[in-house]
Design an enzyme around this catalytic site. Structure first.
Site, PDB file in Angstrom:
ATOM      1  N   ASN A 197       7.377  -4.538   5.126  1.00 57.21           N
ATOM      2  CA  ASN A 197       8.111  -4.135   6.326  1.00 57.21           C
ATOM      3  C   ASN A 197       9.116  -5.171   6.799  1.00 57.21           C
ATOM      4  OD1 ASN A 197       6.237  -5.934   7.258  1.00 57.21           O
ATOM      5  ND2 ASN A 197       5.040  -4.442   8.428  1.00 57.21           N
TER       6      ASN A 197
ATOM      7  N   HIS B 104       8.466 -10.074  10.343  1.00 49.80           N
ATOM      8  CA  HIS B 104       7.290 -10.310  11.191  1.00 49.80           C
ATOM      9  C   HIS B 104       7.762 -10.622  12.602  1.00 49.80           C
ATOM     10  CE1 HIS B 104       3.551 -11.919  12.814  1.00 49.80           C
ATOM     11  NE2 HIS B 104       4.280 -12.903  13.312  1.00 49.80           N
TER      12      HIS B 104
HETATM   13  P1  IDP Z   1       2.332  -6.422  12.518  1.00 50.38           P
HETATM   14  O1  IDP Z   1       3.074  -7.127  11.406  1.00 50.38           O
HETATM   15  O2  IDP Z   1       3.052  -5.185  12.966  1.00 50.38           O
HETATM   16  O3  IDP Z   1       1.985  -7.337  13.673  1.00 50.38           O
HETATM   17  P2  IDP Z   1      -0.418  -6.623  11.567  1.00 50.38           P
HETATM   18  O4  IDP Z   1      -1.522  -5.656  11.854  1.00 50.38           O
HETATM   19  O5  IDP Z   1      -0.485  -7.961  12.230  1.00 50.38           O
HETATM   20  O6  IDP Z   1       0.960  -5.887  11.889  1.00 50.38           O
HETATM   21  O7  IDP Z   1      -0.386  -6.801   9.989  1.00 50.38           O
HETATM   22  C1  IDP Z   1       0.327  -7.855   9.379  1.00 50.38           C
HETATM   23  C2  IDP Z   1       1.020  -7.341   8.128  1.00 50.38           C
HETATM   24  O8  IDP Z   1       0.044  -6.895   7.167  1.00 50.38           O
HETATM   25  C3  IDP Z   1       1.913  -6.127   8.356  1.00 50.38           C
HETATM   26  O9  IDP Z   1       3.203  -6.473   8.829  1.00 50.38           O
HETATM   27  C4  IDP Z   1       1.949  -5.487   6.982  1.00 50.38           C
HETATM   28  O10 IDP Z   1       2.864  -6.169   6.113  1.00 50.38           O
HETATM   29  C5  IDP Z   1       0.537  -5.743   6.495  1.00 50.38           C
HETATM   30  N1  IDP Z   1      -0.352  -4.617   6.811  1.00 50.38           N
HETATM   31  C6  IDP Z   1      -0.936  -4.339   8.012  1.00 50.38           C
HETATM   32  N2  IDP Z   1      -1.707  -3.260   7.958  1.00 50.38           N
HETATM   33  C7  IDP Z   1      -1.647  -2.836   6.672  1.00 50.38           C
HETATM   34  C8  IDP Z   1      -2.283  -1.721   5.974  1.00 50.38           C
HETATM   35  O11 IDP Z   1      -3.039  -0.906   6.537  1.00 50.38           O
HETATM   36  N3  IDP Z   1      -1.977  -1.591   4.656  1.00 50.38           N
HETATM   37  C9  IDP Z   1      -1.134  -2.457   3.993  1.00 50.38           C
HETATM   38  N4  IDP Z   1      -0.545  -3.502   4.609  1.00 50.38           N
HETATM   39  C10 IDP Z   1      -0.794  -3.685   5.932  1.00 50.38           C
HETATM   40 MG    MG Z   2       0.701  -8.968  13.711  1.00 53.66          MG
END
Ligand code: IDP
Ligand code: MG
Length: 171
Positions: free
Chosen positions: A127, A130
């Site tokens: 994505n 961060h």
């Molecule tokens: P955020 O980046 O929107 O704060 P977080 O839950 O902190 O989201 O997760 C960190 C990163 O881990 C995400 O940006 C994404 O790249 C990855 N990620 C989070 N949830 C998933 C998932 O369910 N499947 C695969 N990758 C995930």
């Molecule tokens: Mg996060």
């Protein structure tokens, strides 16, 4: 140095997919819509230790290992990220809103993640960017990624220490 309120800062990381896709300019342009101030910026080669500490809240998830490898650059052959600190009123809400939802398929299609992100066949959410989730995370992450001298404002209390260190200098 001006002392700026710590709860107004957020860490931004342009992840390896963002760099590989040459999206740095686009992402910084989108973030400039916020009128926030950039108070620190650098390129970072992410170690496993840094990635694991950064994503420690995910350590029990099945995708933890893949997310570490993603941030370290192993899926993109780009072993670097760009780390920045944005400062200003409601920095976290403004940047997260522009970034869009964590899952790029669910992110608003005009958001940064909605425009440029993808889910790989391995199931990793690539994505692109961060953004810290809340002021507590922002403080923890900023202290993890930056030293006080790398930030042009005093975001958090710091102290001077004298140490003898081996460092490189230009010849
Ligand atoms: P955020 O980046 O929107 O704060 P977080 O839950 O902190 O989201 O997760 C960190 C990163 O881990 C995400 O940006 C994404 O790249 C990855 N990620 C989070 N949830 C998933 C998932 O369910 N499947 C695969 N990758 C995930
Ligand atoms: Mg996060």
């Amino acid at each position: 140095m001006p002392n700026k309120s710590a709860d107004q800062a957020t860490l931004i990381v342009i992840k390896p997919d963002g760099l590989k896709k040459s999206l740095t300019g686009n992402i910084l342009t989108r973030l400039s819509e916020t009128k926030l101030e950039i108070v620190a910026a650098k390129m970072v080669r992410v170690s496993r230790e840094l990635a694991a500490e950064h994503y420690r809240h995910l350590q029990d998830k099945p995708f933890f290992e893949d997310v570490l490898r993603y941030l370290m650059g192993e899926f993109h052959d780009r072993y670097k990220v760009m780390a920045l600190i944005y400062w200003g009123e409601n920095a976290i809400t403004k940047c997260r809103s522009l970034a869009g939802a964590t899952n790029p398929e669910e992110a608003d299609s005009v958001s940064i993640r909605g425009s440029y992100g993808r889910i790989t066949t391995r199931g990793v959410y690539e994505n692109v960017v961060h953004v810290s989730a809340n002021p507590e995370d922002a403080q923890r992450e900023i202290k993890l990624w930056f030293n006080p001298d790398e930030v042009i404002v005093d975001l958090y209390p710091s102290k001077k220490v004298v140490e003898t260190v081996e460092k490189r200098e230009w010849v």
